[in-house]
Design an enzyme around this catalytic site. Structure first.
Site, PDB file in Angstrom:
ATOM      1  N   HIS A   1      39.922  41.252  40.068  1.00 30.05           N
ATOM      2  CA  HIS A   1      40.745  42.244  38.952  1.00 30.05           C
ATOM      3  C   HIS A   1      40.314  41.630  37.715  1.00 30.05           C
ATOM      4  CE1 HIS A   1      43.636  39.283  39.822  1.00 30.05           C
ATOM      5  NE2 HIS A   1      44.295  39.546  38.681  1.00 30.05           N
TER       6      HIS A   1
ATOM      7  N   ASP B   1      42.817  41.545  34.093  1.00 32.33           N
ATOM      8  CA  ASP B   1      44.112  41.923  33.825  1.00 32.33           C
ATOM      9  C   ASP B   1      44.229  42.984  32.707  1.00 32.33           C
ATOM     10  OD1 ASP B   1      45.066  40.086  35.510  1.00 32.33           O
ATOM     11  OD2 ASP B   1      45.315  38.336  34.084  1.00 32.33           O
TER      12      ASP B   1
ATOM     13  N   HIS C   1      38.433  37.830  37.634  1.00 34.62           N
ATOM     14  CA  HIS C   1      38.785  36.663  38.212  1.00 34.62           C
ATOM     15  C   HIS C   1      39.657  37.013  39.636  1.00 34.62           C
ATOM     16  CE1 HIS C   1      42.334  37.937  35.867  1.00 34.62           C
ATOM     17  NE2 HIS C   1      43.182  37.367  36.893  1.00 34.62           N
TER      18      HIS C   1
ATOM     19  N   ARG D   1      51.557  27.524  47.859  1.00 37.86           N
ATOM     20  CA  ARG D   1      51.138  27.455  46.753  1.00 37.86           C
ATOM     21  C   ARG D   1      52.093  28.414  45.683  1.00 37.86           C
ATOM     22  NH1 ARG D   1      48.467  31.173  42.938  1.00 37.86           N
ATOM     23  NH2 ARG D   1      46.611  30.222  41.702  1.00 37.86           N
TER      24      ARG D   1
END
Length: 318
Positions: free
Chosen positions: A229, A231, A287, A297
């Site tokens: 995607h 941003d 990214h 995470r």
């Protein structure tokens, strides 16, 4: 970061970007492919193709692999100065009002390990753990947004401040929120210095949030964090995006690397507690996040806009 559906990318690299996004979305077909790849018929077919193409197939697979270059590894310490990678700005910013002193004139991505200590990262991770322990998604990614109060609960979101009321005082402290603000200020300052901006013309924007990602299966599209995607396309207000990692790649979790998907190959940042990765938010920085294969995470996405109409305040104890 990716929690909402995207609009079509624009600009000169649109065709290449659309191909990358389609390849990323094709990961949803993974289970079917794995079965095919495991068959002996595929091995025979692959051998024939390689022989006929003189190895061209292998070149294609190399370019399309999940990680082709590591920009910063887990074991490196990037200090005292950020490691900066410049890339040409996309045309995305031409589709929005420009703000002198803030709208990207030079674009790129950078990493630093010098503005947040590992001890501060651990404190923020414990904050996230306490908040997310109240609920959490049913798989994939869970979100805690201290600004809006949004908290993943099963397949939906609740407002943590309204839902838990006075209990919040037992979960968070004033010191937690002060550290959160201090870290935000430092991140804003290093982005401004790196890209030659006036920090007073940058504004925190939404969504800015904690994320907890593990290897459990996502149950809703909101929890599918791994799709490619942009941003600025997903959230039009974004001009600069940053991530503060709160856990270590390779010891706290595997997978979960941050991957920039460039036209000539993929480039990755390996998370390290206290590490800040930041970048201009346009198409130049398409990214995704690699799927987490084990462990958990933790990270904070901290987002900035040049448009004061989209500014949000630092969170405060209710």
């Amino acid at each position: 970061m990716a929690l909402l559906r995207m609009r079509a990318p624009q600009g000169a690299n649109a065709t290449e970007i659309e191909k990358k996004i389609k390849r990323g979305n094709a990961l949803r077909q993974g289970s079917a492919w794995r079965g095919f790849l495991g068959s002996r018929w595929f091995l025979v077919l692959l051998l024939v193709v390689v022989l006929m193409s003189g190895g061209a197939m292998w070149i294609y697979l190399s370019l399309d692999s999940e990680v082709t270059e590591t920009l910063v590894s887990r074991g490196e310490l990037v200090s005292p100065h950020p490691r900066i990678y410049s890339v040409p700005c996309s045309e995305d910013y031409n589709n929005h009002k420009r703000y002198p002193g803030c709208t990207p004139q030079k674009c790129g991505r950078a990493v630093t390990d010098s503005i947040v200590t590992r001890e501060e990262a651990e404190t923020l991770k414990r904050l996230a753990e306490r908040g997310l322990a109240l609920a959490g998604s049913e798989g994939g990614a869970s979100i805690l947004d201290l600004h809006s109060g949004a908290l993943s609960m099963g397949k939906q979101f609740v407002n943590i401040y309204r839902y838990f009321g006075e209990q919040i005082g037992e979960v968070f402290t004033e010191e937690d929120f002060q550290l959160y603000k201090d870290v935000r200020v430092r991140i804003q300052a290093v982005i401004a210095e790196t890209f030659g901006l006036d920090p007073a013309l940058m504004y925190l924007t939404k969504p800015t949030f904690f994320s907890r990602i593990n290897s459990t299966i996502a149950q809703t599209q909101h929890d599918e964090y791994w799709h490619p995607h942009i941003d600025k396309v997903t959230y039009g207000s974004f001009d600069y995006t940053s991530l503060l990692y709160l856990s270590d790649y390779g010891s706290d979790f595997s997978g979960g690397r941050f991957i920039f998907m460039d036209p000539n190959g993929n480039r990755t940042v390996e998370p390290r507690a206290g590490r800040v990765s930041f970048f201009s938010s346009g198409t130049e920085n398409l990214h995704r996040v690699e799927k987490v294969s084990w462990g958990t995470r933790f990270a904070i996405t901290v987002s900035f806009t040049c448009d004061p109409a989209h500014a949000i305040a630092d969170p405060a104890m209710p």
